[in-house]
Design an enzyme around this catalytic site. Sequence first.
Site, PDB file in Angstrom:
ATOM      1  N   ASP A  76       0.859  -1.184   0.000  1.00  0.00           N
ATOM      2  CA  ASP A  76       0.000   0.000   0.000  1.00  0.00           C
ATOM      3  C   ASP A  76       0.899   1.240   0.000  1.00  0.00           C
ATOM      4  O   ASP A  76       1.594   1.513   0.987  1.00  0.00           O
ATOM      5  CB  ASP A  76      -0.902  -0.022   1.237  1.00  0.00           C
ATOM      6  CG  ASP A  76      -1.949   1.087   1.228  1.00  0.00           C
ATOM      7  OD1 ASP A  76      -1.754   2.084   0.519  1.00  0.00           O
ATOM      8  OD2 ASP A  76      -2.958   0.943   1.960  1.00  0.00           O
ATOM      9  N   HIS A  77       0.860   1.996  -1.108  1.00  0.00           N
ATOM     10  CA  HIS A  77       1.781   3.117  -1.267  1.00  0.00           C
ATOM     11  C   HIS A  77       1.400   4.318  -0.414  1.00  0.00           C
ATOM     12  O   HIS A  77       2.148   5.299  -0.353  1.00  0.00           O
ATOM     13  CB  HIS A  77       1.842   3.538  -2.744  1.00  0.00           C
ATOM     14  CG  HIS A  77       3.198   4.029  -3.157  1.00  0.00           C
ATOM     15  ND1 HIS A  77       4.223   4.240  -2.275  1.00  0.00           N
ATOM     16  CD2 HIS A  77       3.687   4.359  -4.373  1.00  0.00           C
ATOM     17  CE1 HIS A  77       5.283   4.673  -2.907  1.00  0.00           C
ATOM     18  NE2 HIS A  77       5.001   4.763  -4.202  1.00  0.00           N
ATOM     19  N   ARG A  78       0.255   4.263   0.277  1.00  0.00           N
ATOM     20  CA  ARG A  78      -0.094   5.359   1.180  1.00  0.00           C
ATOM     21  C   ARG A  78       0.810   5.362   2.407  1.00  0.00           C
ATOM     22  O   ARG A  78       1.094   6.436   2.964  1.00  0.00           O
ATOM     23  CB  ARG A  78      -1.563   5.231   1.623  1.00  0.00           C
ATOM     24  CG  ARG A  78      -2.579   5.462   0.533  1.00  0.00           C
ATOM     25  CD  ARG A  78      -3.999   5.205   1.049  1.00  0.00           C
ATOM     26  NE  ARG A  78      -4.182   3.814   1.466  1.00  0.00           N
ATOM     27  CZ  ARG A  78      -5.334   3.325   1.941  1.00  0.00           C
ATOM     28  NH1 ARG A  78      -6.376   4.138   2.067  1.00  0.00           N
ATOM     29  NH2 ARG A  78      -5.432   2.068   2.284  1.00  0.00           N
TER      30      ARG A  78
END
Length: 496
Positions: A466-468
């Site tokens: 998850d790139h968040r």
Amino acid sequence: MTENASRFREFKMPDVGEGLTEAEILKWYVQPGDTVTDGQVVCEVETAKAAVELPIPYDGVVHELRFPEGTTVDVGQVIISVDVAPGTASGETAGGAASGEAPAAPAPPAAAQEEPAEAAPKGRTPVLVGYGVAETSTRRRPRRTTAPAAQVPVQQAAAALQGELNGSGTGAAGGGLNGSRALADIPPGALGSRPLAKPPVRKLAKDLGVDLAQVVPTGPDGVITRDDVRAVVAPPAPETAPAPAGPEPAGEVLPPVAPAQPGARETRIPVKGVRKATAAAMVGSAFTAPHVTEFVTFDISRTMKLVEELKTDPDLAGVRVNPLLLIARALLVAVRRNPGINASWDEADQEIVQKHYVNLGIAAATPRGLIVPNIKDAQDKTLPELAAALGELVSVAREGKTTPAAMQGGTITITNVGVFGIDSGTPILNPGESAILAVGAIKLLPWVHKGKVKPRQVTTLGLSFDHRLIDGELGSRFLADIAAILEQPKKLITWV
């Protein structure tokens, strides 16, 4: 209390998960007229998370099944009713006729009428089905002299008598059993305390035609295990086919292939239960968490050699050792070195939730769909403990007995696509998690080793995150650490 209220007990569909609202009845194990006992499994239901067997909390005779197999039932609806005072005529109570007259049914044999109460030791008997602990009385409850009450000891001996119990409560000779069989013919121990066994073990015994009263228990507190039941059957049937020669797969469960109907041009499969929940979860994950996937290909020959050595290690005797075991251990070491990878995104509070424990999920393909049970607190387990936990997880998934609790609270997941011969892929995050590792097939390929091209065992790992909350640097370091450990497994020691 009315007569019906005192005689009939209604069992409602329970919430077998956390907050589930419905479940589908997959299979009934009983029919109206069948005798049931407290803790006996009466049906199997499928929720959005797993298939679960439901035990009945009453003794008696099945009065009515409210829904047929294949019906989706809301939690709280009555699914089965049980007559807890079978044979009681209209106008009578469980204690006898309301008018005070003698019952019309013949009296039971003298042995059943005149047996004196026996002293029993005071103690606590463990109950395996979740209904608390029963306190044993100091004296046996005296038997009633009415014909219906004679069914009480008969229920305890039902398995030993193999179907000779007359469902009406009276036998052809008026003795409570079919024909002229007397209570003296019941095998020893059949009228004693009920054998202790979990519902799946009772079902196995029923399927194999084994009388639990004749099984010698080896489990703790005198509990009968699956192996105890199988030991009675001769010769024992092999549980699985012998494994073919060659490299052992990493261990994901393979679903059976459903045969096509002759002449059918297409087959429609209803999407419900686990498959429906999985589909919704994957769509939600794919379109809410920004996925990034990275890949690394490396030489895993040293790890494969270590796997073969560990298979002969006495400390790992009795557990399955395969590449997945060391991949899981490598992941846990990499999590310790990169703790930010083991986190989740809290959308409501706009926070990153750092996990200080690892509930390691293992994606498993089953006939009901993809499930992801997890090993709780995997970071604290030794290698033998991790091996045992992985073996148990796969075994339970194959039997379709994975519970909803086993699939909750995962923090990071491994999916093994290599067992299908696939080199790698872009896995979708399990909802609520921030990373998932895809393990590709292990193949013998030409590889530069010590300056020369040699055949080496090579594999590819794919990591989606998850790139968040995980940037490229963290994700890359984590994946590189796993590859480094598997390429040089001595790092399992030096990096701890």
